[in-house]
Design an enzyme around this catalytic site. Structure first.
Site, PDB file in Angstrom:
ATOM      1  N   LYS A 429      14.500  12.389  58.684  1.00 56.46           N
ATOM      2  CA  LYS A 429      14.864  12.271  60.100  1.00 56.46           C
ATOM      3  C   LYS A 429      14.022  13.246  60.919  1.00 56.46           C
ATOM      4  CE  LYS A 429      18.545  15.501  59.073  1.00 56.46           C
ATOM      5  NZ  LYS A 429      19.953  15.670  58.767  1.00 56.46           N
ATOM      6  N   TYR A 655       2.913  36.813  83.141  1.00 58.06           N
ATOM      7  CA  TYR A 655       3.882  36.508  84.192  1.00 58.06           C
ATOM      8  C   TYR A 655       4.886  37.639  84.363  1.00 58.06           C
ATOM      9  CZ  TYR A 655       2.760  31.520  84.596  1.00 58.06           C
ATOM     10  OH  TYR A 655       2.160  30.328  84.834  1.00 58.06           O
TER      11      TYR A 655
HETATM   12  C1  LIG Z   1      19.978  16.274  57.539  1.00 63.95           C
HETATM   13  C2  LIG Z   1      20.996  15.856  56.615  1.00 63.95           C
HETATM   14  C3  LIG Z   1      20.887  16.183  55.251  1.00 63.95           C
HETATM   15  C4  LIG Z   1      19.829  17.095  54.692  1.00 63.95           C
HETATM   16  O1  LIG Z   1      20.225  18.430  54.850  1.00 63.95           O
HETATM   17  P1  LIG Z   1      19.358  19.638  54.303  1.00 63.95           P
HETATM   18  O2  LIG Z   1      20.190  20.816  54.533  1.00 63.95           O
HETATM   19  O3  LIG Z   1      18.131  19.615  55.108  1.00 63.95           O
HETATM   20  O4  LIG Z   1      19.093  19.370  52.882  1.00 63.95           O
HETATM   21  C5  LIG Z   1      21.833  15.678  54.408  1.00 63.95           C
HETATM   22  N1  LIG Z   1      22.826  14.869  54.865  1.00 63.95           N
HETATM   23  C6  LIG Z   1      22.964  14.565  56.160  1.00 63.95           C
HETATM   24  C7  LIG Z   1      24.101  13.698  56.594  1.00 63.95           C
HETATM   25  C8  LIG Z   1      22.052  15.035  57.081  1.00 63.95           C
HETATM   26  O5  LIG Z   1      22.198  14.714  58.363  1.00 63.95           O
END
Ligand SMILES: *Cc1c(COP(=O)(O)O)cnc(C)c1O
Length: 760
Positions: A429, A655
């Site tokens: 993702k 700045y």
């Molecule tokens: C992002 C996510 C993961 C992965 O988590 P990590 O801590 O990066 O391993 C697993 N399950 C769900 C539902 C997620 O949204």
């Protein structure tokens, strides 16, 4: 050009028959009707070119407001009543007469530069070295032909104190004309190459022809290589010892020697000369040299294609390529097909490994060139810039480097630690946690991963577009995206009855059955998900709807990275276990159950069920100290120095004038800012970067696209590499400085930065 000649004066200079009259003066000259900028006071020379007679341009120049013309006696043109025409036997000769006359109006020294190579280079060098002490007139560009020299001389004006005029010839007899026009006080001979050899009986004839330019000079400066000819030369010559400079190839020591001796003659002392030669712009080499694709080095000299310049470029290519392949690429304009033979002969005398003429409409075959020094020359009108740009290796100042091998290592490491039958779902993702899902996901698929997870439907669509054929779970599907999901065979996670109902409706409309879905249960985190007590109702819905089948059931831990097995996690695990048992007992669908993410996987290996969902650890990051040395970081972040500045004590930086230099300091400007994920909270010492392994704190406030860092204790140059995340400043250290976690750093790396993928 600052001329001031009356019509009568010009008539006398040209020995011309004049048609028409005007009280106005001639202020400047043109010979190309496309380049007319100031028609007022302009005198147009109707030269006959290769293809068209100059007279065709007369009408065009008239339309643009030019009223003074020099034309051939026999020219058939329409005479306009308000214009003045000088009728002459030879238009070019008339221009040269004007140039000669103009040159005689000035008593300051005129220095003629000739040689078969290096004239333009030398002219730019000398200008660079003396322009703070002398008011210099110099030939524009490489104007050194019969026409160019005349135009150069017409640039002379009374407020100058010295003039440098390039003189080039291609046929015997031409130099006499140039000598007569320039009447140089001093001469410079740069070097002797192979250009135009075939038109001369032998080298010596060619040399002597060139040196007729110096016949009446007070003194001519010639390189050391010609010392043995000294007593056979007409006029006064000064042989110049060679001069080496580390910044130039040894082939330049003769020309640098002439420069050195000439500067000494102009009363510069040895120290001044050394300083000036040290600061010569390498741009003076005119040719542009840069890295190309496939490990090529490209010499770009597409400014013109005269034989002198070509021969200079070929010599330069040879110097640059000891032991490397030499490829010559020529873009010949269809307007000059007759030049092909001469060019061919010259290039072949240098024995390149490959030689390509690129016809109009065809491209340079860059893909076929590897580890070669490629010289590209072309006629200006071929507009080869784009062609050359295609061969250029893309350089991005700020890059995110993704080590794919590290990702593979981390996946293998997990596989080796987990029970054999446990699958891995790769969480890609947010564009693979910022690392670029379009590259990372296909790489993982090739490495054997067959389950992918994304947050939103469009991320899944992107994965399909980049060639992912495996199962893709969409964790947070929007009800509006049902069509998109079905169309791309994505597998939605169901978290509420409303959403489940809408999705089933979409399937009914399309007459689809047994579509794979995943059930998400909230076992205590209180994000999306059915409550455990919904399980009977969920099962009842699914039992009565043949449109869907359960492909997965999952939940998510809220406290997986807690090193002490937390009682909260135990409660979640127990709750999930009850749900999984219930569905196993009452549903005939064979689904995958999973609850563990990266951190949970190795802490609770007995709760892996069928699959784990690997995210952050796949990219090499963990809170688990025991794992830190087993995982490999996959993300590095680099930039390079754009500019270096000295900031005196008491001055302010950035700045809001929030940083005051307490001592004199040196700072570097780095092209990365909060828009790239280098947060503003890192201002004024909160954040740092590493240059040559040395820590350099941020000074002043972080800007949108830039930061300033203190490099007082580092000896650094422009373009030196700057590490933001890497060996010296690991991801978690950088994250801590921003009060956040690696997840947020990674996903906050702006899309505008170039991603570079490496595989070891
Ligand atoms: C992002 C996510 C993961 C992965 O988590 P990590 O801590 O990066 O391993 C697993 N399950 C769900 C539902 C997620 O949204």
């Amino acid at each position: 050009m600052r001329l001031h000649y009356s019509i009568e004066a010009c008539a006398e200079i040209f020995e011309a028959e004049v048609l028409g009259s005007s009280p106005d003066s001639i202020l400047h000259v043109y010979f190309d009707s496309r380049k007319i900028q100031q028609p007022k006071g302009a005198l147009f020379f109707a030269l006959s070119g290769h293809s068209r007679s100059g007279n065709e341009f007369v009408a065009d120049a008239y339309r643009q407001g030019v009223r003074f013309f020099v034309i051939a006696k026999n020219a058939s043109i329409t005479f306009e009543p308000d214009a003045v025409y000088f009728k002459v036997n030879d238009v070019l000769a008339a221009l040269q007469k004007l140039a000669k006359y103009h040159r005689k109006q000035f008593s300051y020294p005129v220095v003629a530069i000739t040689g078969s190579v290096g004239k333009t280079t030398f002219k730019e060098w000398i200008f660079h070295c003396i322009s703070d002490k002398f008011k210099v007139v110099r030939s524009p560009k490489s104007f050194n032909s019969q026409l160019g020299v005349a135009l150069s001389l017409l640039e002379m004006h009374e407020s100058a104190s010295i003039a440098f005029i390039e003189a080039g010839i291609s046929k015997p007899g031409e130099m006499k004309v140039l000598q007569d026009m320039i009447q140089p006080d001093y001469g410079i001979f740069t070097a002797f190459g192979k250009a135009h050899r075939e038109n001369f009986a032998n080298n010596e004839e060619h040399l002597l022809e060139k040196w007729t330019l110096f016949r009446e000079c007070r003194l001519a400066f010639i390189p050391h290589a010609f010392a043995d000819l000294e007593n056979r030369l007409p006029g006064n010559f000064q042989v110049c010892p060679t001069y080496e400079n580390h910044r130039f190839p040894s082939g330049y020591s003769g020309m640098l020697g002439v420069l050195n001796t000439f500067l000494a003659y102009l009363q510069f002392d040895a120290k001044e000369i050394a300083e000036r030669i040290d600061s010569l712009p390498t741009l003076a080499l005119r040719m542009e040299v840069f890295e190309g694709i496939n490990g090529n080095t490209i010499i770009n000299d597409t400014y013109n294609l005269d034989l002198d310049a070509l021969s200079e470029a070929l010599i330069y290519q040879r110097q640059l390529a000891p032991g490397k392949r030499r490829i010559v690429v020529i873009g010949l304009s269809e307007k000059h097909p007759h030049e092909r033979l001469e060019i061919e002969r010259l290039v072949e005398s240098f024995n390149p490994d490959e030689f390509h003429f690129i016809p109009e409409g065809k491209s340079i075959p860059w893909e076929d060139f590897h580890h070669a020094v490629v010289l590209v020359k072309a006629h200006r009108d071929r507009a080869f810039e784009y062609e050359v740009a295609r061969g250029k290796a893309l350089k991005h100042r700020t890059i995110v480097e993704i080590n794919l091998s590290a990702i593979k290592h981390n996946v293998s490491f997990y596989q080796s630690r987990l029970p054999k039958e446990v699958k891995i779902l790769a969480m890609v993702k947010a564009s693979s946690y910022g690392s670029g899902a379009e590259k990372v996901a296909p790489y993982l698929q090739r490495a054997g991963i067959s389950n992918f997870g994304v947050a939103f439907a469009d991320e899944g669509v992107e994965l399909r577009k980049s060639g992912i054929t495996s199962s893709i779970v969409v964790m947070n599907p929007d009800p509006e995206h049902s069509d998109l999901i079905i169309e791309h065979q994505l597998e939605p996670a169901m978290y509420s009855f409303e959403q489940l109902d809408e999705f089933i409706t979409a399937l009914i409309h399309r007459n689809i059955s047994a579509y794979p879905i995943h059930l998400k249960f909230d076992t205590g985190m209180h994000r999306l998900g059915f409550s455990p007590s919904d399980k009977e109702r969920v099962l009842a819905v699914i039992h009565s709807q043949p449109e869907v089948q359960i492909k997965g059931i999952y939940s998510h831990l809220a406290d997986a990275d807690n090193p002490n097995h937390s009682s909260f996690t135990q409660k979640q695990l127990a709750s999930f276990d009850a749900i999984v048992s219930y569905f196993r007992a009452h549903s005939s669908d064979s689904f995958l159950a999973h609850i563990l993410n990266s951190e949970g996987s190795l802490r609770y290996p007995e709760h892996c069920y069928d699959m784990i969902r690997l995210g952050i650890s796949m990219y090499g990051y963990t809170e688990n100290n025991a794992l830190k040395t087993s995982l490999q970081a996959s993300v590095s972040w680099y930039s390079s120095i754009s500019q270096i500045k000295l900031v005196p004590k008491g001055d302010f930086i950035g700045y809001g004038i929030s940083y005051e230099a307490m001592e004199d300091m040196t700072i570097a400007i780095i092209p990365v800012g909060y828009a790239d994920g280098f947060r503003r909270s890192l201002s004024n010492g909160k954040g740092c970067v590493y240059i040559h392994g040395i820590q350099c704190p941020v000074v002043g406030r972080v800007c949108m696209d830039m930061i300033m860092v203190d490099i007082t204790s580092v000896s650094a140059k422009i373009n030196d590499i700057v590490e933001i995340i890497g060996q010296n400043q690991p991801m978690d250290v950088f994250a801590k400085a921003m009060d956040t976690i690696p997840y947020e750093v990674m996903t906050g790396l702006s899309r505008r930065m170039h991603r570079v993928y490496v595989e070891e």
